[in-house]
Design an enzyme around this catalytic site. Structure first.
Site, PDB file in Angstrom:
ATOM      1  N   CYS A  36       0.940  -1.353  -0.008  1.00 59.64           N
ATOM      2  CA  CYS A  36      -0.008   0.115   0.041  1.00 59.64           C
ATOM      3  C   CYS A  36       0.876   1.406   0.061  1.00 59.64           C
ATOM      4  O   CYS A  36       1.764   1.277  -0.665  1.00 59.64           O
ATOM      5  CB  CYS A  36      -1.006   0.105   1.269  1.00 59.64           C
ATOM      6  SG  CYS A  36      -2.595   1.074   1.248  1.00 59.64           S
ATOM      7  N   HIS A  37       0.846   2.170   1.064  1.00 57.42           N
ATOM      8  CA  HIS A  37       1.557   3.448   1.145  1.00 57.42           C
ATOM      9  C   HIS A  37       2.884   2.951   1.665  1.00 57.42           C
ATOM     10  O   HIS A  37       3.931   3.930   1.896  1.00 57.42           O
ATOM     11  CB  HIS A  37       0.586   4.380   1.851  1.00 57.42           C
ATOM     12  CG  HIS A  37      -0.256   4.938   1.288  1.00 57.42           C
ATOM     13  ND1 HIS A  37      -1.609   4.013   1.078  1.00 57.42           N
ATOM     14  CD2 HIS A  37      -0.517   5.872   0.654  1.00 57.42           C
ATOM     15  CE1 HIS A  37      -2.471   4.940   0.557  1.00 57.42           C
ATOM     16  NE2 HIS A  37      -1.832   6.103   0.357  1.00 57.42           N
ATOM     17  N   GLY A  38       3.284   1.954   2.290  1.00 57.50           N
ATOM     18  CA  GLY A  38       4.749   1.553   2.691  1.00 57.50           C
ATOM     19  C   GLY A  38       5.674   1.737   1.896  1.00 57.50           C
ATOM     20  O   GLY A  38       6.850   2.331   2.628  1.00 57.50           O
TER      21      GLY A  38
END
Length: 188
Positions: free
Chosen positions: A113-115
């Protein structure tokens, strides 16, 4: 079904408040079932609170404070997403240095995801083929990455995925990479 694929492997899960709950709990469950030891590493003492899609989720005990943890104590790193969590982590020099330590040592890293915002800050996106939540595409391309819209992408010691719907494929790829079956081989 449990297995011993990852017996002896210790995985750091770098998070702070606002991580997407399912993006930590489901990969952690898969790693634990495969025999790994997982530890939540955080700049926050005590417990961290998850984000559960549209509202605050559960709290999870922190196993190690970030300022007491070192990458050389771990075999692999998991970077869950959510918007709040990686946006906060990328502003904490110790968190960025911790993640960078895994890349510098060529240890496996998994991010969803936004990692990948933390991967960008660690200077490890350039020249990599990866995926993420679609809104990070421009950030990753500006950091020199080759962003693709695929369920899961493995590039050397890095596996990335887009979103919660991709978690089953992500978990399979993470377990494979972390077991060493894909380490050091760039897919064609």
């Amino acid at each position: 079904m449990a297995s011993d694929t990852l017996n002896g492997l210790t995985v750091a899960i770098l998070i702070t408040d606002g991580f997407e709950q399912v993006e930590m709990t489901e990969p952690r469950k898969a790693l634990d079932l495969a025999g790994a030891e997982t530890q939540i590493v955080s700049p926050k003492d005590g417990a961290v609170r998850a984000w559960n899609f549209t509202e605050w989720g559960d709290q999870f005990r922190v196993d190690r404070l970030l300022n007491e943890a070192r990458p050389d104590e771990y075999d692999a790193l998991l970077l869950p997403g959510g918007v709040i969590n990686p946006d906060t982590l990328r502003t904490i020099p110790a968190a960025v240095a911790f993640a960078k330590g895994f890349f510098d040592a060529s240890k496996p890293v998994a991010s969803i995801c936004h990692g990948p915002w933390t991967i960008i800050e660690a200077g490890a996106a350039r020249g990599r083929r990866l995926t993420s939540w679609p809104s990070l595409r421009t950030d990753l391309e500006n950091a020199g990455a080759d962003w693709v819209d695929e369920q899961v992408v493995v590039d050397l010691n890095l596996v990335t995925s887009r979103m919660p719907d991709d978690i089953p494929a992500f978990n399979r790829a993470v377990t494979t990479l972390f077991s060493g079956a894909c380490g050091g081989v760039r897919p064609a």
